[in-house]
Design a protein around this motif. Sequence first.
Motif, PDB file in Angstrom:
ATOM      1  N   VAL A 185       9.685 -25.028   1.114  1.00  0.00           N
ATOM      2  CA  VAL A 185       9.108 -25.260  -0.205  1.00  0.00           C
ATOM      3  C   VAL A 185       9.823 -26.448  -0.833  1.00  0.00           C
ATOM      4  O   VAL A 185      10.949 -26.344  -1.294  1.00  0.00           O
ATOM      5  CB  VAL A 185       9.191 -23.997  -1.094  1.00  0.00           C
ATOM      6  N   ARG A 187       9.609 -23.660  -8.068  1.00  0.00           N
ATOM      7  CA  ARG A 187       9.913 -23.341  -6.671  1.00  0.00           C
ATOM      8  C   ARG A 187      10.015 -21.832  -6.484  1.00  0.00           C
ATOM      9  O   ARG A 187       9.452 -21.265  -5.542  1.00  0.00           O
ATOM     10  CB  ARG A 187      11.189 -24.045  -6.205  1.00  0.00           C
ATOM     11  N   HIS A 188      10.687 -21.157  -7.398  1.00  0.00           N
ATOM     12  CA  HIS A 188      10.822 -19.698  -7.330  1.00  0.00           C
ATOM     13  C   HIS A 188       9.448 -19.025  -7.368  1.00  0.00           C
ATOM     14  O   HIS A 188       9.169 -18.127  -6.568  1.00  0.00           O
ATOM     15  CB  HIS A 188      11.698 -19.202  -8.490  1.00  0.00           C
ATOM     16  N   VAL A 231       7.625 -19.603  -4.051  1.00  0.00           N
ATOM     17  CA  VAL A 231       8.213 -18.778  -2.992  1.00  0.00           C
ATOM     18  C   VAL A 231       7.738 -17.338  -3.130  1.00  0.00           C
ATOM     19  O   VAL A 231       7.355 -16.702  -2.132  1.00  0.00           O
ATOM     20  CB  VAL A 231       9.756 -18.862  -3.009  1.00  0.00           C
ATOM     21  N   PHE A 276      11.534 -19.338   6.681  1.00  0.00           N
ATOM     22  CA  PHE A 276      11.788 -20.531   5.891  1.00  0.00           C
ATOM     23  C   PHE A 276      12.861 -21.362   6.578  1.00  0.00           C
ATOM     24  O   PHE A 276      13.957 -20.872   6.836  1.00  0.00           O
ATOM     25  CB  PHE A 276      12.233 -20.167   4.474  1.00  0.00           C
ATOM     26  N   GLY A 293      15.580 -21.756   3.479  1.00  0.00           N
ATOM     27  CA  GLY A 293      14.908 -22.720   2.620  1.00  0.00           C
ATOM     28  C   GLY A 293      15.824 -23.623   1.824  1.00  0.00           C
ATOM     29  O   GLY A 293      15.432 -24.162   0.796  1.00  0.00           O
ATOM     30  N   PHE A 341      17.035 -21.000  -0.905  1.00  0.00           N
ATOM     31  CA  PHE A 341      16.267 -21.986  -1.678  1.00  0.00           C
ATOM     32  C   PHE A 341      17.119 -22.852  -2.614  1.00  0.00           C
ATOM     33  O   PHE A 341      16.629 -23.398  -3.594  1.00  0.00           O
ATOM     34  CB  PHE A 341      15.107 -21.312  -2.432  1.00  0.00           C
TER      35      PHE A 341
END
Length: 135
Positions: A70, A78-79, A82, A94, A113, A131
Amino acid sequence: MNKEKVIIVGSSGHSKVILDIFEKQGKYEIIGLLDAYRTPGEETLGYRVLGKEEDLPVLLEQYPDGNLFVAIGDNWIRHKVVMKIMSLTPNVNFASAIHPSAQIGKHVRIGNGVAVMAGAVVNADTQLGDFTIVN
């Protein structure tokens, strides 16, 4: 050597940096991009937009061992993306994008990620959560 496959979610500024990292890593074959705000067939740095997040289940049928990344720079968006992806495809993998010029210390744990940019330094015994972006 067969490269792992990766689909990039996002196709604007942050994705350009991530595309560059994946190209330099040499570990992944970039299948294309997903972007809810662009038309399939449009391109970013030579990679085609394949569709939007809702198209993931069909794409992952074509690439069952495919990974996602992502590439959205805004943390909150982004959160949300996801979470949406995980609701559509809960078992998706990811990938992480780590630039070859980044310095990664001993005993560093890197989540799913994660993006580590060119020239970044991650010191020994650090844990990077899922992430995370390290500039």
